[in-house]
Design a protein around this motif. Structure first.
Motif: not given
Length: 381
Positions: A91-94, A105-106, A148-150
């Motif tokens: 939902s945040t990358s593709s 990283r996360h 979300a924070e990043e």
């Protein structure tokens, strides 16, 4: 021409009926940074309320990212963690490169990896290279808030069929980790969790009996859709097809299905297919028989799974009994003892046949099953 009665998917916009107050309440809770839990029987509009609320929020200009993870087929912690991660990251990358970057990283220091072979073979974004430990669980649950924070965005994490969290021996570990994460971010994190479940009693067990997530989530109950809204919806739908239905007949459908809009839409769609003009009582009876023929195998399987004592208590509930442990009720329905009554009640709750309201009164969860079992199984006039 658009179908007037939709029952094969969730609805928003002009097809969404009633429940404006629930949508407003949900939007306010999200805006306040609260986490929300919604539990109602299957096909009672949970997803439509959530999606209509998000639809309204977007119309008002609010920006956010939504991850939706359905746990209907999740039975292990491994599947939960990889499925959760897959929903968040997609939902945040593709691209595969972005997937690998986010995990590297996360989720650094965990057993989560981006395995290109697994990705090419099974489209798996997040893989585990070892059995997960508590650190893995906590880091995965922090992932939406971390992203979300990043990115400087607001995340809304929807988890459907949340009750399946207890389907594995390690479910308690996931709940404890999630409690810790929600406690860290309450009213201050970048991610709002919406926990939804359709096994009503299983969700009550988690949130009411065990009191997990106490003061960490707000329960949003869904009230029955108003009769007038449903009758207007039915009349409008038939009029769009050049057909007419009497209000009394539409009210009869509301009563039969206890305002369950999914059943009502299915029923009226069949009526629509059977009629060329006026929706009369004969057409409605034919539509009801068609629905019963569709659902009867499921209903028979439900009754076949019940013991004699469970059937007796169900019969008592349909007869309007409330005090099941009274001597006369135990004798009349051959329930043996008050201790046995408690066991039978618990069994019917675990099978999601009945639940008990705040007055400890029994409620059959499925309105069409209640009609079928009353009329055709017990033959109660």
């Amino acid at each position: 021409m658009d179908a007037p009665f939709i029952y094969d998917c969730y609805v928003t916009g002009k097809n969404f009926i009633g429940r404006k107050s629930e949508c407003t309440a949900l939007a306010n809770l999200i805006a306040a940074g609260e986490n929300i839990v919604i539990y109602e029987p299957p096909k009672t509009g949970k997803k439509s309320v959530i999606q209509q609320t998000l639809f309204n929020m977007r119309l008002s200009g609010q920006q956010f990212n939504v991850s939706d993870f359905n746990m209907f087929n999740i039975r292990t912690i491994h599947d939960f963690l990889t499925g959760f991660g897959n929903a968040v990251i997609r939902s945040t990358s593709s691209s595969p490169a972005e997937y690998a970057d986010i995990i590297g990283r996360h989720l650094s220091g965990t057993h989560f990896v981006f395995d290109r072979k697994r990705f090419s073979e099974s489209d798996e974004v997040v893989s585990l290279n070892w059995a997960p430990d508590i650190y893995d669980i906590e880091m995965m649950l922090r992932l939406p808030g971390s992203i979300a924070e990043e990115k400087g965005i607001r995340m809304i994490m929807i988890i459907e069929e949340f009750q399946n969290i207890l389907g594995d021996d390690g479910g308690d570990d996931v709940i404890k980790a999630m409690e810790a994460v929600l406690r860290e971010t309450k009213n201050g994190g970048g991610c709002t969790f919406i926990l939804s479940g359709s096994r009503t009693n299983a969700m009550k067990y988690i949130f009411e009996e065990k009191k997990y997530f106490h003061r960490l989530v707000e329960h949003l109950p869904l009230q029955p859709i108003d009769d007038r809204d449903i009758v207007e919806h039915i009349s409008r739908g038939f009029l769009s097809q050049g057909k007419v239905v009497e209000k009394d007949q539409a009210m009869g459908a509301c009563k039969l299905f206890r305002n369950n809009i999914w059943y009502i839409n299915h029923f009226t769609a069949i009526c629509n297919s059977l009629s060329k003009g006026y929706i009369n009582e004969g057409i409605m009876l034919d539509a009801l028989n068609a629905m019963l023929s569709i659902h009867e195998p499921r209903f028979q399987a439900m009754t076949d799974s019940l013991t004699d004592h469970q059937l007796s208590l169900l019969k008592a509930a349909l007869d309007g009994v409330v005090r099941f442990s009274s001597t006369d009720v135990i004798e009349k329905y051959a329930l043996n003892s008050s201790a046995n009554v408690r066991r039978v009640k618990d069994a019917l709750k675990k099978k999601e046949i009945i639940t008990f309201n705040e007055k400890d009164e029994p409620v059959v969860l499925d309105p069409l099953f209640e009609y079928w079992v009353r009329k055709y199984y017990f033959k109660i006039s």
